[in-house]
Design an enzyme around this catalytic site. Structure first.
Site, mmCIF file in Angstrom:
data_model
loop_
_atom_site.group_PDB
_atom_site.id
_atom_site.type_symbol
_atom_site.label_atom_id
_atom_site.label_comp_id
_atom_site.label_asym_id
_atom_site.label_seq_id
_atom_site.Cartn_x
_atom_site.Cartn_y
_atom_site.Cartn_z
ATOM 1 N N ASN A 37 0.817 -1.218 0.000
ATOM 2 C CA ASN A 37 0.000 0.000 0.000
ATOM 3 C C ASN A 37 0.852 1.271 0.000
ATOM 4 O O ASN A 37 1.667 1.477 0.898
ATOM 5 C CB ASN A 37 -0.899 -0.022 1.254
ATOM 6 C CG ASN A 37 -2.158 0.806 1.084
ATOM 7 O OD1 ASN A 37 -2.427 1.349 0.017
ATOM 8 N ND2 ASN A 37 -2.939 0.886 2.154
ATOM 9 N N ARG A 147 -13.606 -5.398 15.328
ATOM 10 C CA ARG A 147 -12.580 -4.457 15.755
ATOM 11 C C ARG A 147 -13.235 -3.109 15.997
ATOM 12 O O ARG A 147 -14.020 -2.634 15.166
ATOM 13 C CB ARG A 147 -11.500 -4.330 14.676
ATOM 14 C CG ARG A 147 -10.295 -3.551 15.144
ATOM 15 C CD ARG A 147 -9.288 -3.324 14.018
ATOM 16 N NE ARG A 147 -9.625 -2.151 13.235
ATOM 17 C CZ ARG A 147 -8.746 -1.504 12.451
ATOM 18 N NH1 ARG A 147 -7.506 -1.942 12.327
ATOM 19 N NH2 ARG A 147 -9.123 -0.447 11.764
ATOM 20 N N TYR A 159 -6.460 7.401 12.617
ATOM 21 C CA TYR A 159 -6.421 6.055 12.058
ATOM 22 C C TYR A 159 -7.670 5.242 12.415
ATOM 23 O O TYR A 159 -8.100 5.225 13.567
ATOM 24 C CB TYR A 159 -5.187 5.265 12.549
ATOM 25 C CG TYR A 159 -5.331 3.830 12.139
ATOM 26 C CD1 TYR A 159 -5.119 3.465 10.815
ATOM 27 C CD2 TYR A 159 -5.807 2.865 13.024
ATOM 28 C CE1 TYR A 159 -5.372 2.176 10.382
ATOM 29 C CE2 TYR A 159 -6.050 1.570 12.606
ATOM 30 C CZ TYR A 159 -5.830 1.237 11.283
ATOM 31 O OH TYR A 159 -6.099 -0.038 10.864
ATOM 32 N N ASP A 216 -6.954 -1.881 17.623
ATOM 33 C CA ASP A 216 -5.645 -1.666 16.994
ATOM 34 C C ASP A 216 -5.037 -0.366 17.516
ATOM 35 O O ASP A 216 -5.590 0.718 17.291
ATOM 36 C CB ASP A 216 -5.831 -1.592 15.461
ATOM 37 C CG ASP A 216 -4.517 -1.672 14.705
ATOM 38 O OD1 ASP A 216 -3.451 -1.448 15.319
ATOM 39 O OD2 ASP A 216 -4.565 -1.949 13.485
ATOM 40 N N HIS A 218 -2.140 0.698 16.542
ATOM 41 C CA HIS A 218 -1.414 1.232 15.378
ATOM 42 C C HIS A 218 -0.085 1.895 15.731
ATOM 43 O O HIS A 218 0.197 3.020 15.295
ATOM 44 C CB HIS A 218 -2.324 2.156 14.558
ATOM 45 C CG HIS A 218 -2.260 1.874 13.087
ATOM 46 N ND1 HIS A 218 -1.603 2.658 12.198
ATOM 47 C CD2 HIS A 218 -2.755 0.848 12.358
ATOM 48 C CE1 HIS A 218 -1.708 2.144 10.981
ATOM 49 N NE2 HIS A 218 -2.400 1.039 11.057
ATOM 50 N N GLU A 242 -3.833 -4.805 19.368
ATOM 51 C CA GLU A 242 -2.914 -4.969 18.233
ATOM 52 C C GLU A 242 -1.918 -3.811 18.166
ATOM 53 O O GLU A 242 -2.271 -2.663 18.450
ATOM 54 C CB GLU A 242 -3.763 -5.002 16.957
ATOM 55 C CG GLU A 242 -2.975 -5.033 15.678
ATOM 56 C CD GLU A 242 -3.889 -4.937 14.457
ATOM 57 O OE1 GLU A 242 -5.112 -5.149 14.596
ATOM 58 O OE2 GLU A 242 -3.368 -4.648 13.375
ATOM 59 N N GLU A 268 1.922 -6.907 11.355
ATOM 60 C CA GLU A 268 1.447 -6.643 9.987
ATOM 61 C C GLU A 268 2.505 -5.951 9.131
ATOM 62 O O GLU A 268 2.458 -6.064 7.916
ATOM 63 C CB GLU A 268 0.144 -5.830 9.997
ATOM 64 C CG GLU A 268 0.296 -4.396 10.456
ATOM 65 C CD GLU A 268 -1.041 -3.651 10.521
ATOM 66 O OE1 GLU A 268 -2.021 -4.230 11.001
ATOM 67 O OE2 GLU A 268 -1.073 -2.493 10.093
ATOM 68 N N ARG A 289 0.420 -11.298 13.174
ATOM 69 C CA ARG A 289 -0.404 -10.462 12.294
ATOM 70 C C ARG A 289 0.053 -10.461 10.838
ATOM 71 O O ARG A 289 -0.495 -9.731 10.014
ATOM 72 C CB ARG A 289 -0.385 -9.017 12.818
ATOM 73 C CG ARG A 289 -1.217 -8.801 14.036
ATOM 74 C CD ARG A 289 -2.709 -8.906 13.721
ATOM 75 N NE ARG A 289 -3.199 -7.742 12.987
ATOM 76 C CZ ARG A 289 -4.105 -7.797 12.029
ATOM 77 N NH1 ARG A 289 -4.617 -8.942 11.632
ATOM 78 N NH2 ARG A 289 -4.517 -6.695 11.441
ATOM 79 N N GLU A 345 -8.684 -11.336 9.807
ATOM 80 C CA GLU A 345 -9.228 -9.998 9.559
ATOM 81 C C GLU A 345 -9.957 -10.003 8.209
ATOM 82 O O GLU A 345 -9.459 -10.540 7.220
ATOM 83 C CB GLU A 345 -8.087 -8.966 9.539
ATOM 84 C CG GLU A 345 -8.560 -7.534 9.414
ATOM 85 C CD GLU A 345 -7.398 -6.534 9.492
ATOM 86 O OE1 GLU A 345 -6.243 -6.942 9.255
ATOM 87 O OE2 GLU A 345 -7.653 -5.358 9.777
ATOM 88 N N TRP A 408 2.410 6.498 12.543
ATOM 89 C CA TRP A 408 1.005 6.537 12.103
ATOM 90 C C TRP A 408 0.342 5.207 12.356
ATOM 91 O O TRP A 408 0.932 4.159 12.283
ATOM 92 C CB TRP A 408 0.892 6.871 10.612
ATOM 93 C CG TRP A 408 -0.540 6.802 10.167
ATOM 94 C CD1 TRP A 408 -1.548 7.680 10.448
ATOM 95 C CD2 TRP A 408 -1.153 5.769 9.369
ATOM 96 N NE1 TRP A 408 -2.737 7.270 9.899
ATOM 97 C CE2 TRP A 408 -2.514 6.084 9.234
ATOM 98 C CE3 TRP A 408 -0.666 4.598 8.773
ATOM 99 C CZ2 TRP A 408 -3.414 5.288 8.528
ATOM 100 C CZ3 TRP A 408 -1.530 3.792 8.074
ATOM 101 C CH2 TRP A 408 -2.901 4.136 7.935
#
Ligand code: EZ4
Ligand code: CO
Length: 408
Positions: A37, A147, A159, A216, A218, A242, A268, A289, A345, A408
């Site tokens: 991404n 979530r 976020y 999350d 993040h 998370e 992740e 993750r 997810e 972020w």
């Protein structure tokens, strides 16, 4: 038994996707996902310039050998771009092998260990009222696990919080914006830590004890802040917290782990089994993750999950919309087969995306199933894909209220 062709396909049905399509001499076609991404064209170049020429004429059946050839042969190891490129090849070769065997891929990975993969959806709201609407929409769709992300008073767009949903509306959150420069968001960890426990208290009060809830963080907290949040969320029985810290400092999780029993999920943004070595051997996390797309494919993620299994650590594969339907299908097949599956997810792709990528996976009573078509069960509509031109998009950048760049 040879690869005839490999093509890198880029499409943007609402968001960008990078797909590798491998064709054998016998005309068997396999698909792989290489979407990173906000940095999509880096994997396109890596594959087109440096990997595709190595594939032509090779035996499509030797998946492990191909993986080692691309990983060790590049000399420059790991990193998201390299590992997504290797993943795309690996996923496409598993797709081909399963099609030749005329079996759904999970059968080649050991067969079904469960009737389906427990899936969690994303609910969010700028305030509790709109959050509740979003949770209700997910419950109505059949989700058993949700979530929860919420706005924080005093902060603007942050976020994980989509435009507020109305009853019955489709949940749609794409953090990567199609702008020439990244959007900038503001952040205040103390305000977040003050607010979040009250939101989970309200959600439990409204929805009761059974609904599975996740959250999350993040990457925004220090280990000490994460320990404090984990403790304050214990009464609300989270399935996991998370990315409570930027996980690359693996030792930092010792502090969090020793202070709270809230389960932890990380990984992740990791791309290798080595990123988890301390986290797994010291049992500092409960869920892995990683996505199949960003970790070198099925071959690598299966080894990672076997390593995790020794320590009673389970899967929670990353499945936002930036994992293409090809990547999502691949990790569903893996999740069906492994013993230490935890949760998947599931952020539904847009209708436009699902017209380009025709999938055979299903969602029934909270469980995903990869379907029983041979291979991954995904077809790529090239004509339609070509009508969606690549559009640059960036993930947001986060700043503290004094302007300092934050995670972020
Ligand atoms: O921000 O995939 O748990 N899911 C996430 C995602 C990530 C995006 C980044 O591309 O954290 O929403
Ligand atoms: Co996340």
């Amino acid at each position: 038994m040879t690869i005839r062709n490999a093509e890198v396909l880029v499409t943007s049905p609402g968001r960008n996707f990078v797909t590798l399509r491998i064709t054998t001499e016998d005309g068997v076609v396999g698909l792989g996902d290489a979407t990173v991404n906000g940095r999509e064209l880096a994997t396109v170049a890596y594959l087109r310039e440096h990997v595709v020429p190595l594939l032509i004429g090779k035996d499509e059946h030797n998946i492990e050998d191909m993986w080692q050839f691309l990983y060790r042969g590049a000399y420059w190891r790991r990193g998201p771009i390299t590992m997504a490129a290797i993943a795309a090849v690996d996923i496409a070769l598993w797709d081909i092998k399963a099609k030749i065997a005329n079996l759904p891929l999970y059968q080649l990975l050991g067969g079904a260990s469960r009737i389906g993969a427990l899936a969690y959806g994303h609910a969010s709201g700028s305030d509790n009222e709109s959050l509740f609407t979003s949770i209700r929409n997910h419950v109505d769709e059949g989700f058993k696990a949700i979530r929860v992300q919420t706005g924080v008073p005093g902060l603007g767009q942050i976020y994980g919080v989509a435009t507020d949903q109305r009853p019955g509306e489709r949940y749609d959150y794409e953090p990567a914006k199609r702008l020439p420069l990244p959007a900038e968001e503001n952040w205040d960890t103390r305000a977040y830590l003050r607010h979040i426990p009250s939101v989970f208290a309200a959600v439990r009060e409204e929805f009761g004890p059974e609904l599975i809830l996740l959250h999350d963080g993040h990457h925004r907290m220090t280990p000490n802040q994460a320990a404090s949040l984990g403790k304050s969320l214990e009464p609300y029985d989270l399935f996991w917290l998370e990315d409570c810290t930027p996980g690359e400092n693996q030792e930092g999780l010792r502090r969090v782990r020793s202070q709270t029993t809230t389960p932890l999920a990380i990984g992740e943004v990791f791309n290798s089994i080595h990123d988890y070595q301390t986290l797994i051997t010291e049992q500092l996390i409960d869920y892995v993750r990683s996505a199949v797309t960003h970790t070198g494919g099925i071959t690598a993620l299966r080894k990672l999950m076997d390593f995790a299994a020794i320590y009673q650590i389970k899967s929670g594969f990353h499945g936002p919309t930036d994992i293409s339907p090809v990547g999502q299908a691949a990790q569903l097949h893996l999740g069906m087969a492994i013993h230490n599956f935890g949760i998947q997810e599931y952020m539904k792709h847009s209708p436009e995306t699902l017209e380009v990528f025709k999938t055979s996976y299903t969602f029934t009573d909270g469980l995903l199933h990869p379907g029983n078509n041979p291979g991954l069960g995904v077809d790529y509509n090239e004509e339609l894909a070509k009508s969606y031109d690549y559009t640059p998009a960036y993930l947001p950048v986060n700043r503290l209220l004094d302007g300092t760049v934050h995670d972020w």
